[in-house]
Enzyme design. Structure first.
Site, PDB file in Angstrom:
ATOM      1  N   TYR A 143      -8.615  23.276 -26.026  1.00 29.47           N
ATOM      2  CA  TYR A 143      -7.536  24.085 -25.446  1.00 29.47           C
ATOM      3  C   TYR A 143      -6.235  23.321 -25.640  1.00 29.47           C
ATOM      4  O   TYR A 143      -6.015  22.275 -25.041  1.00 29.47           O
ATOM      5  CB  TYR A 143      -7.842  24.324 -23.964  1.00 29.47           C
ATOM      6  CG  TYR A 143      -6.799  25.070 -23.153  1.00 29.47           C
ATOM      7  CD1 TYR A 143      -5.757  25.788 -23.732  1.00 29.47           C
ATOM      8  CD2 TYR A 143      -6.885  25.067 -21.756  1.00 29.47           C
ATOM      9  CE1 TYR A 143      -4.838  26.475 -22.954  1.00 29.47           C
ATOM     10  CE2 TYR A 143      -5.969  25.751 -20.972  1.00 29.47           C
ATOM     11  CZ  TYR A 143      -4.946  26.453 -21.573  1.00 29.47           C
ATOM     12  OH  TYR A 143      -4.028  27.124 -20.800  1.00 29.47           O
TER      13      TYR A 143
ATOM     14  N   LYS B 160      -8.828  27.238 -28.188  1.00 31.45           N
ATOM     15  CA  LYS B 160      -7.886  28.179 -27.575  1.00 31.45           C
ATOM     16  C   LYS B 160      -6.506  27.698 -27.987  1.00 31.45           C
ATOM     17  O   LYS B 160      -6.023  26.668 -27.510  1.00 31.45           O
ATOM     18  CB  LYS B 160      -8.041  28.192 -26.054  1.00 31.45           C
ATOM     19  CG  LYS B 160      -7.012  29.070 -25.344  1.00 31.45           C
ATOM     20  CD  LYS B 160      -7.161  28.975 -23.820  1.00 31.45           C
ATOM     21  CE  LYS B 160      -6.057  29.729 -23.108  1.00 31.45           C
ATOM     22  NZ  LYS B 160      -6.144  29.592 -21.634  1.00 31.45           N
TER      23      LYS B 160
END
Length: 300
Positions: A140, A168
């Site tokens: 992420y 992400k």
């Protein structure tokens, strides 16, 4: 989820953590939200991320939110457990707990505040994957919050580590995301972490969206992802144009302040936040309300 192939496609809600007015976690409301998202077609439920107020829940609450979400989902939909931390040891401990209670994957944010360099970030994620490699790990990257940026070449290095299955990508930089689509190995998933640009990323070859907007429009976000992933530009953009005001106004203040107000306005759960977050300013409440009405999520 499997490590050997792209683990998941579609709409992954970055779920809010419901709280009572005294600030305690409302686990009954959490269970209701999980049921609602299953019914509305959400493809995966992401818990205890930024939108889930991970910085303000303690370790026991963090673990219990994961456990309750997995228990309530009951295999009907995968659960992506936010397990990130700026301590590698703590991130490993949270991931081991998530694995133990049956989460489908772990979301690991770039360590925040201590600003590790590229080698430190590489070794951080590698250590987590080696300790919990049978729980698929999604990186992420959100440098606007972490103050450290996971660079392209480091992502490609990490994509070779067993157990690391995707990222992400929350910079909102479509050129950057396209380079990942172009150069990441087959089987490495690239998810948007930015609602406003998610449809474009999926049309460029991304695999889904970790979505704040899905908290208030789960069915529409699922349908948007289905259309975009199928290359149906007209259908995807029709939904995108409908939701565009919501994408914008849910970030009129720091996330999750606006979305917490919006889910309360829709009657989905309470809108309480923990300090240092405070209630959405009245002028911004009007903006979020107008966006919900414009997207036909509230009656005119």
């Amino acid at each position: 989820m499997t490590v050997s192939s792209i683990p998941l496609r579609g709409s992954i809600v970055a779920l809010v953590t419901p709280m009572h007015e005294d600030g305690s976690v409302d686990y009954d409301a959490l269970r209701r939200l999980v049921d609602w998202h299953v019914a509305e077609g959400t493809d995966c439920i992401g818990v205890v991320g930024t939108t889930g107020e991970s910085p303000t829940v303690d370790v026991e609450e963090h673990c219990e939110i994961i456990r309750v979400a997995v228990e309530q989902a009951a295999g009907r939909v995968p659960v992506m457990a936010g397990c990130g931390g700026n301590s590698t040891a703590e991130a490993i401990a949270l991931a081991k707990f998530a694995r133990q209670v049956g989460a489908s994957s772990q979301l690991q944010v770039v360590p925040y505040y201590n600003k590790p360099g590229q080698e430190g970030q590489y070794l951080h994620f590698k250590a987590i994957a080696e300790a919990t490699g049978d729980l698929p790990l999604v990186l992420y990257n959100v440098p606007g919050r972490t103050a450290a940026d996971l660079q392209h070449e480091t992502v490609l290095r990490l994509a070779q580590v067993p157990g690391i299955v995707g990222i992400k990508e929350a910079t909102g930089n479509l050129e950057r995301a396209q380079w990942l689509v172009r150069e990441a190995p087959r089987g490495f998933a690239i998810y948007s972490g930015d609602d406003a640009t998610a449809v474009a990323l999926m049309l460029c070859g991304g695999h889904g969206n970790v979505s704040v907007t899905a908290n208030v429009a789960p069915r529409l976000m699922h349908e948007l992802c289905v259309a975009a992933l199928a290359g149906d530009v007209a259908a995807a953009m029709a939904i995108q144009m409908r939701l565009l005001p919501v994408h914008k106004q849910l970030f009129v203040e720091a996330n999750p302040i606006p979305v917490k107000w919006a889910v309360a306005r829709l009657g989905l759960c309470g809108g309480a936040l923990r300090l240092p977050l405070t209630e959405l300013e009245p002028g911004n409440q009007a903006k979020v309300e107008a966006a919900l009405r414009e997207a036909r999520l509230l009656e005119p």
